[in-house]
Design an enzyme around this catalytic site. Structure first.
Site, PDB file in Angstrom:
ATOM      1  N   TYR A 111      29.901 -22.756 -17.891  1.00 25.82           N
ATOM      2  CA  TYR A 111      29.091 -21.588 -17.538  1.00 25.82           C
ATOM      3  C   TYR A 111      28.641 -20.838 -18.795  1.00 25.82           C
ATOM      4  O   TYR A 111      27.451 -20.583 -18.988  1.00 25.82           O
ATOM      5  CB  TYR A 111      29.884 -20.664 -16.615  1.00 25.82           C
ATOM      6  CG  TYR A 111      29.145 -19.411 -16.208  1.00 25.82           C
ATOM      7  CD1 TYR A 111      27.888 -19.484 -15.618  1.00 25.82           C
ATOM      8  CD2 TYR A 111      29.714 -18.153 -16.392  1.00 25.82           C
ATOM      9  CE1 TYR A 111      27.218 -18.335 -15.233  1.00 25.82           C
ATOM     10  CE2 TYR A 111      29.057 -17.003 -16.010  1.00 25.82           C
ATOM     11  CZ  TYR A 111      27.800 -17.094 -15.430  1.00 25.82           C
ATOM     12  OH  TYR A 111      27.133 -15.957 -15.049  1.00 25.82           O
ATOM     13  N   PHE A 167      24.802 -10.203  -5.154  1.00 28.52           N
ATOM     14  CA  PHE A 167      25.470  -8.907  -5.330  1.00 28.52           C
ATOM     15  C   PHE A 167      24.648  -7.978  -6.219  1.00 28.52           C
ATOM     16  O   PHE A 167      24.186  -6.904  -5.784  1.00 28.52           O
ATOM     17  CB  PHE A 167      26.872  -9.149  -5.893  1.00 28.52           C
ATOM     18  CG  PHE A 167      27.521  -7.944  -6.504  1.00 28.52           C
ATOM     19  CD1 PHE A 167      27.624  -6.758  -5.800  1.00 28.52           C
ATOM     20  CD2 PHE A 167      28.035  -8.002  -7.794  1.00 28.52           C
ATOM     21  CE1 PHE A 167      28.216  -5.640  -6.377  1.00 28.52           C
ATOM     22  CE2 PHE A 167      28.642  -6.903  -8.371  1.00 28.52           C
ATOM     23  CZ  PHE A 167      28.730  -5.718  -7.665  1.00 28.52           C
TER      24      PHE A 167
END
Length: 328
Positions: free
Chosen positions: A151, A12
């Site tokens: 993460y 993206f």
């Protein structure tokens, strides 16, 4: 003009960055394994004489060495992304986010000190309770028994590595912590909230809001984020620093859902779903995530300013065009 390597360049943000680097006259090599990136994100650039696309993984050391050798600067955007993907596969998150970053940094030093942009995330702040987060604030990550924090922890290690290479080797590193970057080409498969809401509203609803909807986020258009990345990489004073990159205008998730519905179809309903049903019993979320972007403004003279209403118009128009194209 320089030769730029963009890891995750079919993703993206990476695809928008690739477009802008080409528009500025650079040669660009994209490295992407298309696991979360999509070839169609670069379809508008097909046949471009200054674009090279290499299909492969950033975990392939020989391939990394090859593409870095031919680059003057490195934009490292490849990573395991999205709350759902991270929660479902923390092993992939750690393996993808740490080891390749260290290899890229080593190769950048061996290549003579190539300028290096590291894409990081607001996730590194964890559960910091402050109203607004500055780059020097403490990181408040949750317990290792909660995969959700893998993460943020992995990207924090990436930051430590990049800053260590800057201090030890003088590598010109710039780190950008992204806060909810949105816009055309973003998909909702990995927990991204705006494309998920827009898809649900365009399909007649309901729009599914997790938990009570009082979580607060800020949304920045990808075009403005890419402009900030390129400005930082062109500013020597940015080297060796970490920057929050995002909007500082807060919205609750419930307000976001209502804004999407108002633009798509006011008859669409909102339904709430507990986190436990969306992500499992061991998931926990951050209630408020708002950046202080003072350092970004002081360094490049600007920060993302587009309002959410304008951003939603752009995303909804893109989603509708995609549906029309798919139907034909």
């Amino acid at each position: 003009m320089s030769r730029c390597l963009v890891t995750g360049g079919a993703g993206f943000i990476g695809s928008h960055l690739t477009e802008e680097l080409l528009a500025a006259g650079h040669h660009v090599t994209v490295l992407d394994n298309l696991s979360t990136g999509r070839a169609e994100n670069l379809s508008g650039l097909e046949g471009h004489p200054r674009l090279t696309i290499r299909a492969g993984s950033i975990t392939d050391q020989m391939l990394l060495a090859e593409v870095v050798r031919d680059a003057d600067s490195i934009y490292h955007l490849a990573a395991a992304v999205g709350v759902k993907l991270v929660a479902d596969d923390p092993v992939r998150t750690i393996e993808t986010n740490i080891y390749p970053t260290e290899m890229l940094l080593q190769l950048a030093v061996q290549g003579g000190g190539k300028p290096f942009f590291l894409a990081s995330t607001s996730e590194v702040y964890g559960k910091n309770p402050k109203e607004q987060w500055t780059e020097e604030d403490d990181l408040h990550l949750g317990p290792t028994s909660r995969p959700r924090w893998a993460y943020g922890c992995s990207k924090a290690i990436d930051e430590f590595l990049a800053l260590a290479y800057h201090r030890k080797h003088g590598l010109p590193v710039v780190i950008g912590r992204f806060f909810n970057v949105v816009g055309p080409r973003q998909v909702g498969h990995y927990g991204m909230v705006i494309p998920r809401f827009v898809d649900q509203a365009l399909s007649g609803g309901p729009v599914i809001v997790y938990d009570d909807g009082d979580q607060v986020r800020c949304f920045a258009h990808v075009r403005e984020v890419v402009a900030a990345i390129m400005s930082l990489m062109g500013t020597p004073a940015a080297q060796g620093q970490v920057f929050n990159i995002g909007s500082d205008k807060p919205w609750s998730i419930r307000q976001l859902a209502e804004a999407v519905i108002a633009k798509v179809d006011p008859a669409v309903r909102i339904e709430h779903l507990p986190y436990s049903k969306a992500y499992g019993d061991d998931f926990e979320d951050v209630r408020r995530r708002v950046p202080d972007v003072s350092r970004l403004k002081q360094t490049i003279g600007s920060s993302p300013q587009l309002g959410l209403e304008t951003i939603l118009d752009d995303i909804i128009a893109w989603k509708r065009s995609q549906k029309t194209a798919d139907a034909n």
